[in-house]
Write an enzyme that holds these catalytic residues in place. Structure first.
Site, mmCIF file in Angstrom:
data_model
loop_
_atom_site.group_PDB
_atom_site.id
_atom_site.type_symbol
_atom_site.label_atom_id
_atom_site.label_comp_id
_atom_site.label_asym_id
_atom_site.label_seq_id
_atom_site.Cartn_x
_atom_site.Cartn_y
_atom_site.Cartn_z
ATOM 1 N N SER A 147 0.821 -1.219 0.000
ATOM 2 C CA SER A 147 0.000 0.000 0.000
ATOM 3 C C SER A 147 0.858 1.274 0.000
ATOM 4 O O SER A 147 0.465 2.281 -0.601
ATOM 5 C CB SER A 147 -0.939 -0.007 1.214
ATOM 6 O OG SER A 147 -0.210 -0.115 2.416
ATOM 7 N N ASP A 179 7.872 -4.193 5.975
ATOM 8 C CA ASP A 179 7.051 -4.602 7.121
ATOM 9 C C ASP A 179 7.711 -4.223 8.431
ATOM 10 O O ASP A 179 7.027 -3.925 9.407
ATOM 11 C CB ASP A 179 6.781 -6.106 7.037
ATOM 12 C CG ASP A 179 6.034 -6.438 5.767
ATOM 13 O OD1 ASP A 179 4.923 -5.904 5.589
ATOM 14 O OD2 ASP A 179 6.572 -7.178 4.923
ATOM 15 N N LYS A 203 10.580 -7.914 4.747
ATOM 16 C CA LYS A 203 9.653 -7.628 3.654
ATOM 17 C C LYS A 203 8.962 -8.917 3.240
ATOM 18 O O LYS A 203 9.406 -10.003 3.567
ATOM 19 C CB LYS A 203 10.395 -7.024 2.457
ATOM 20 C CG LYS A 203 10.735 -5.550 2.679
ATOM 21 C CD LYS A 203 11.343 -4.883 1.450
ATOM 22 C CE LYS A 203 10.522 -5.016 0.200
ATOM 23 N NZ LYS A 203 9.148 -4.522 0.336
ATOM 24 N N GLU A 262 10.935 -8.240 -5.305
ATOM 25 C CA GLU A 262 11.374 -7.012 -4.615
ATOM 26 C C GLU A 262 12.871 -7.065 -4.327
ATOM 27 O O GLU A 262 13.582 -6.072 -4.492
ATOM 28 C CB GLU A 262 10.602 -6.846 -3.309
ATOM 29 C CG GLU A 262 9.147 -6.465 -3.528
ATOM 30 C CD GLU A 262 8.339 -6.448 -2.249
ATOM 31 O OE1 GLU A 262 7.387 -5.658 -2.172
ATOM 32 O OE2 GLU A 262 8.638 -7.225 -1.320
ATOM 33 N N LYS A 303 6.523 1.144 11.580
ATOM 34 C CA LYS A 303 7.294 -0.015 11.091
ATOM 35 C C LYS A 303 8.738 -0.008 11.604
ATOM 36 O O LYS A 303 9.490 -0.948 11.366
ATOM 37 C CB LYS A 303 7.325 -0.018 9.555
ATOM 38 C CG LYS A 303 5.951 0.043 8.878
ATOM 39 C CD LYS A 303 5.328 -1.314 8.829
ATOM 40 C CE LYS A 303 4.062 -1.339 7.998
ATOM 41 N NZ LYS A 303 4.286 -1.425 6.583
HETATM 42 C C1 5RP Z 1 5.278 -6.731 -0.142
HETATM 43 C C2 5RP Z 1 6.074 -5.945 0.826
HETATM 44 C C3 5RP Z 1 5.520 -4.632 1.249
HETATM 45 O O1 5RP Z 1 6.410 -3.633 0.885
HETATM 46 C C4 5RP Z 1 5.302 -4.653 2.723
HETATM 47 O O2 5RP Z 1 4.432 -5.724 3.035
HETATM 48 C C5 5RP Z 1 4.721 -3.330 3.242
HETATM 49 O O3 5RP Z 1 3.433 -3.173 2.723
HETATM 50 P P1 5RP Z 1 2.532 -1.926 3.129
HETATM 51 O O4 5RP Z 1 3.165 -0.726 2.529
HETATM 52 O O5 5RP Z 1 1.179 -2.246 2.533
HETATM 53 O O6 5RP Z 1 2.486 -1.864 4.630
HETATM 54 O O7 5RP Z 1 7.135 -6.321 1.263
HETATM 55 O O8 5RP Z 1 5.839 -7.988 -0.365
#
Ligand code: 5RP
Length: 237
Positions: free
Chosen positions: A30, A86, A96, A105, A123
């Site tokens: 997001s 994350d 992540k 990624e 985070k």
């Molecule tokens: C996806 C990721 C995202 O970058 C991570 O989960 C963070 O997501 P968000 O910005 O929705 O909190 O690693 O694989």
């Protein structure tokens, strides 16, 4: 401020790093989506960049916004990747893969001269591991690999269940690469390097969600009396 407001504030600060002609890695999740939305508006106003998406979801979003895209094979060296996370610690080590895109990624971030993380300041952690660590695994031999990952986690001094990630319907989640995800619920990771090495030693592990020595900076947005305060870890230059 709401979570979306904070994510947008971090994304907006990251947009300042984008220069005409750049080859950009476009993250997933997001917060990365907030960045892609802002980038799309700049492209509509004439900014010339090319993006390499880290997931099919980001590809679809960027395409819909008219952002010029390439594959990593067409552009194997990128200037900058902007992605969410994350968890991020003071040493810019990340967890992540909450969005199951960790393999692409990591490949895209590794191919970039710089990787900058954007996130809600919630985070930012003193120790990684409260967020379950995603481990992407081959579908072949899933049960054997699952057991081997449990052993590797224990060998690295961590404790906690390792669970196969399921889709809402109850079937195992399948990543863009056709793999599955095991989530290691560890609570705390005392030695991320040791855990990363132990997971790497397991045949069947395609990639793990510890990003160690990859991120150059993090832009974190915190709520300070109703205003977004930007905190930068590392250097943005
Ligand atoms: C996806 C990721 C995202 O970058 C991570 O989960 C963070 O997501 P968000 O910005 O929705 O909190 O690693 O694989």
């Amino acid at each position: 401020m709401s979570g979306p407001d904070l994510r947008r504030a971090a994304a907006a600060r990251a947009l300042d790093l984008v220069e005409p002609g750049m080859r950009l890695g476009l993250g997933t999740g997001s917060t990365a989506a907030a960045f892609v939305t802002l980038l799309g508006a700049r492209v509509r106003d004439g900014l010339d960049i090319v993006g390499v998406p880290t997931s099919e979801a980001t590809r679809a979003q960027a395409e819909a916004l008219g952002i010029r895209l390439a594959t990593l094979d067409e552009l194997p060296e990128l200037d900058l990747t902007i992605d969410g996370a994350d968890e991020v610690d003071d040493q810019l080590r990340l967890i992540k893969g909450g969005g199951a895109a960790l393999l692409r990624e990591k490949i895209v971030a590794y191919a970039s001269r710089r990787m900058v993380v954007i996130a809600d300041a919630a985070k930012h952690v003193s120790r990684l591991g409260a967020f379950p660590l995603p481990v992407e695994v081959n579908a072949f031999g899933l049960t054997a690999t699952h057991r081997a990952v449990e052993s590797a986690v224990a060998d690295a001094g961590c404790t906690g269940p390792v669970r196969l990630r399921l889709q809402p319907g109850g079937l195992p989640l399948v990543t863009d690469g056709g793999h599955h995800i095991l989530d290691a619920h560890l609570g705390a990771i005392a030695d991320p390097d040791a855990l990363g090495a132990a997971l790497w030693a397991v045949p069947g592990v395609v990639e793990h969600g510890l990003f160690l020595g990859i991120a150059d900076a993090a832009i974190l947005a915190a709520d300070r009396d109703g205003q977004a305060e930007i905190i930068v870890l590392g250097s943005l230059t």
